[in-house]
Design a protein around this motif. Structure first.
Motif, PDB file in Angstrom:
ATOM      1  N   LYS A 165       3.845  -4.726  12.455  1.00  0.00           N
ATOM      2  CA  LYS A 165       4.882  -4.617  13.487  1.00  0.00           C
ATOM      3  C   LYS A 165       4.483  -3.616  14.558  1.00  0.00           C
ATOM      4  O   LYS A 165       4.690  -3.848  15.756  1.00  0.00           O
ATOM      5  CB  LYS A 165       6.206  -4.185  12.834  1.00  0.00           C
ATOM      6  N   SER A 166       3.889  -2.506  14.157  1.00  0.00           N
ATOM      7  CA  SER A 166       3.464  -1.491  15.104  1.00  0.00           C
ATOM      8  C   SER A 166       2.382  -2.014  16.038  1.00  0.00           C
ATOM      9  O   SER A 166       2.383  -1.727  17.244  1.00  0.00           O
ATOM     10  CB  SER A 166       2.949  -0.258  14.358  1.00  0.00           C
ATOM     11  N   ILE A 167       1.466  -2.809  15.488  1.00  0.00           N
ATOM     12  CA  ILE A 167       0.393  -3.389  16.310  1.00  0.00           C
ATOM     13  C   ILE A 167       0.983  -4.297  17.374  1.00  0.00           C
ATOM     14  O   ILE A 167       0.614  -4.245  18.553  1.00  0.00           O
ATOM     15  CB  ILE A 167      -0.604  -4.162  15.423  1.00  0.00           C
ATOM     16  N   HIS A 168       1.920  -5.146  16.963  1.00  0.00           N
ATOM     17  CA  HIS A 168       2.538  -6.071  17.923  1.00  0.00           C
ATOM     18  C   HIS A 168       3.305  -5.319  19.003  1.00  0.00           C
ATOM     19  O   HIS A 168       3.190  -5.628  20.197  1.00  0.00           O
ATOM     20  CB  HIS A 168       3.471  -7.033  17.196  1.00  0.00           C
ATOM     21  N   GLU A 169       4.091  -4.320  18.607  1.00  0.00           N
ATOM     22  CA  GLU A 169       4.912  -3.581  19.566  1.00  0.00           C
ATOM     23  C   GLU A 169       4.082  -2.728  20.512  1.00  0.00           C
ATOM     24  O   GLU A 169       4.525  -2.412  21.620  1.00  0.00           O
ATOM     25  CB  GLU A 169       5.918  -2.716  18.816  1.00  0.00           C
ATOM     26  N   SER A 170       2.867  -2.379  20.101  1.00  0.00           N
ATOM     27  CA  SER A 170       2.005  -1.552  20.949  1.00  0.00           C
ATOM     28  C   SER A 170       1.458  -2.335  22.133  1.00  0.00           C
ATOM     29  O   SER A 170       1.051  -1.746  23.142  1.00  0.00           O
ATOM     30  CB  SER A 170       0.833  -0.999  20.132  1.00  0.00           C
ATOM     31  N   GLY A 171       1.435  -3.665  22.014  1.00  0.00           N
ATOM     32  CA  GLY A 171       0.907  -4.498  23.090  1.00  0.00           C
ATOM     33  C   GLY A 171      -0.608  -4.578  23.102  1.00  0.00           C
ATOM     34  O   GLY A 171      -1.196  -5.205  23.992  1.00  0.00           O
ATOM     35  N   LYS A 172      -1.264  -3.959  22.126  1.00  0.00           N
ATOM     36  CA  LYS A 172      -2.722  -3.998  22.068  1.00  0.00           C
ATOM     37  C   LYS A 172      -3.203  -5.381  21.628  1.00  0.00           C
ATOM     38  O   LYS A 172      -2.537  -6.070  20.881  1.00  0.00           O
ATOM     39  CB  LYS A 172      -3.247  -2.939  21.095  1.00  0.00           C
ATOM     40  N   VAL A 188       0.853  -1.186   0.000  1.00  0.00           N
ATOM     41  CA  VAL A 188       0.000   0.000   0.000  1.00  0.00           C
ATOM     42  C   VAL A 188       0.890   1.238   0.000  1.00  0.00           C
ATOM     43  O   VAL A 188       2.068   1.170   0.357  1.00  0.00           O
ATOM     44  CB  VAL A 188      -0.922   0.014   1.243  1.00  0.00           C
ATOM     45  N   PRO A 189       0.357   2.406  -0.406  1.00  0.00           N
ATOM     46  CA  PRO A 189       1.156   3.632  -0.393  1.00  0.00           C
ATOM     47  C   PRO A 189       1.598   4.010   1.016  1.00  0.00           C
ATOM     48  O   PRO A 189       0.949   3.666   2.002  1.00  0.00           O
ATOM     49  CB  PRO A 189       0.179   4.674  -0.961  1.00  0.00           C
ATOM     50  N   GLY A 190       2.718   4.735   1.101  1.00  0.00           N
ATOM     51  CA  GLY A 190       3.219   5.146   2.402  1.00  0.00           C
ATOM     52  C   GLY A 190       3.843   3.971   3.133  1.00  0.00           C
ATOM     53  O   GLY A 190       4.578   3.175   2.559  1.00  0.00           O
ATOM     54  N   VAL A 191       3.531   3.844   4.400  1.00  0.00           N
ATOM     55  CA  VAL A 191       4.031   2.728   5.207  1.00  0.00           C
ATOM     56  C   VAL A 191       3.369   1.436   4.747  1.00  0.00           C
ATOM     57  O   VAL A 191       2.152   1.385   4.563  1.00  0.00           O
ATOM     58  CB  VAL A 191       3.721   2.978   6.702  1.00  0.00           C
ATOM     59  N   ASN A 192       4.165   0.367   4.544  1.00  0.00           N
ATOM     60  CA  ASN A 192       3.557  -0.872   4.060  1.00  0.00           C
ATOM     61  C   ASN A 192       2.878  -1.647   5.177  1.00  0.00           C
ATOM     62  O   ASN A 192       3.008  -1.337   6.364  1.00  0.00           O
ATOM     63  CB  ASN A 192       4.590  -1.745   3.328  1.00  0.00           C
ATOM     64  N   GLY A 193       2.147  -2.695   4.792  1.00  0.00           N
ATOM     65  CA  GLY A 193       1.380  -3.475   5.746  1.00  0.00           C
ATOM     66  C   GLY A 193       2.219  -4.155   6.806  1.00  0.00           C
ATOM     67  O   GLY A 193       1.770  -4.348   7.946  1.00  0.00           O
ATOM     68  N   PHE A 194       3.438  -4.537   6.466  1.00  0.00           N
ATOM     69  CA  PHE A 194       4.329  -5.168   7.449  1.00  0.00           C
ATOM     70  C   PHE A 194       4.660  -4.198   8.591  1.00  0.00           C
ATOM     71  O   PHE A 194       4.735  -4.593   9.755  1.00  0.00           O
ATOM     72  CB  PHE A 194       5.626  -5.638   6.785  1.00  0.00           C
ATOM     73  N   GLU A 195       4.894  -2.930   8.243  1.00  0.00           N
ATOM     74  CA  GLU A 195       5.205  -1.940   9.270  1.00  0.00           C
ATOM     75  C   GLU A 195       4.004  -1.705  10.180  1.00  0.00           C
ATOM     76  O   GLU A 195       4.152  -1.494  11.392  1.00  0.00           O
ATOM     77  CB  GLU A 195       5.645  -0.632   8.620  1.00  0.00           C
ATOM     78  N   VAL A 196       2.812  -1.737   9.605  1.00  0.00           N
ATOM     79  CA  VAL A 196       1.594  -1.594  10.418  1.00  0.00           C
ATOM     80  C   VAL A 196       1.449  -2.799  11.341  1.00  0.00           C
ATOM     81  O   VAL A 196       1.136  -2.664  12.532  1.00  0.00           O
ATOM     82  CB  VAL A 196       0.351  -1.445   9.524  1.00  0.00           C
TER      83      VAL A 196
END
Length: 237
Positions: free
Chosen positions: A77-84, A67-75
């Motif tokens: 990774k962010s979800i996992h690191e957030s602890g949510k 996808v444009p901008g930040v790719n799905g892998f980065e999203v």
């Protein structure tokens, strides 16, 4: 299948973040989700998805990778690191093994290849949410013991997800499946790598050593002269 068939799925008040840059796919799948009873927030760019994740809480994220901008892998990774507690389905046209392994190593709960039937995607979503809801209930009622999510290739201990590599998970899973059985190194290699591995069978020792560092309890027993066995009592089974 017709959109009306989606109405057969039980309505659930789950919140879904849907990242997809293709307008047709985004529109069609969003409509199916809405008709089924999900609350859906859509994004066509990865950076916009990250903004939504900072502002709101979601039960499930369905993410395209390219996808444009930040790719799905980065999203992801962010979800996992957030602890949510947000489950993640990767929905993408990329079907190579390396990409799929990367997704699971980043703690995706499922990987769905496009094109996909909307009904099948809805069933995947329903299955994952049912499992994560049950896991949350289990964690509230039981704060000890090892739990493996076989479809998602991940393990939990005391309600916390363990940072296992795919090989470590497969090794743990094989031992966990038959806790009364002692496995030789050769049997574990065949179980994990099939017949593709060429090398010393002591590679299993290295993986066991790393796995033990990540397990809060001594779940893996060494059977001298033979191999390894899963300890039912230590694993909370």
């Amino acid at each position: 299948m017709r959109l009306a068939e989606a109405k057969q799925v039980k309505e659930m008040p789950y919140r879904v973040l849907f990242l997809e840059d293709d307008p047709t796919i985004r529109e069609v799948l969003t409509e199916y989700m809405l008709v089924t009873g999900y609350q859906v927030i859509t994004a066509e760019r990865g950076d916009r998805a990250l903004e939504f994740l900072k502002e709101q809480t979601f039960d499930l994220a369905v993410l395209d990778i390219c996808v444009p901008g930040v790719n799905g892998f980065e999203v992801l990774k962010s979800i996992h690191e957030s602890g949510k507690r947000t489950a993640v389905i990767m929905l993408t046209a990329l079907e190579d093994e390396q990409t799929q392994v990367k997704a699971f190593n980043l703690y995706a709960d499922d990987y769905v290849i496009k094109p996909v039937s909307p009904i099948i995607l809805l069933k995947r979503m329903e299955t994952i949410l049912r499992r994560t809801t049950q896991n949350a209930a289990d964690e509230r009622g039981q704060e000890k013991g090892l739990i493996l999510q076989e479809e998602a290739y991940c393990a939990f201990y005391g309600g916390e997800k363990l940072p296992l590599t795919l090989t470590e998970y497969l090794l743990l899973h094989r031992l966990w499946q038959e806790p009364n059985r002692v496995f030789t190194r050769e049997q574990l290699i065949l179980s994990i790598f099939n017949e593709d591995y060429i090398g010393n069978d002591r590679i299993i020792d290295a993986h066991v050593k790393n796995l033990r560092k990540k397990l809060p309890a001594s779940c893996i027993k060494t059977i001298i002269g033979v191999g390894y066995q899963f300890d039912r009592e230590a694993g909370g089974l």
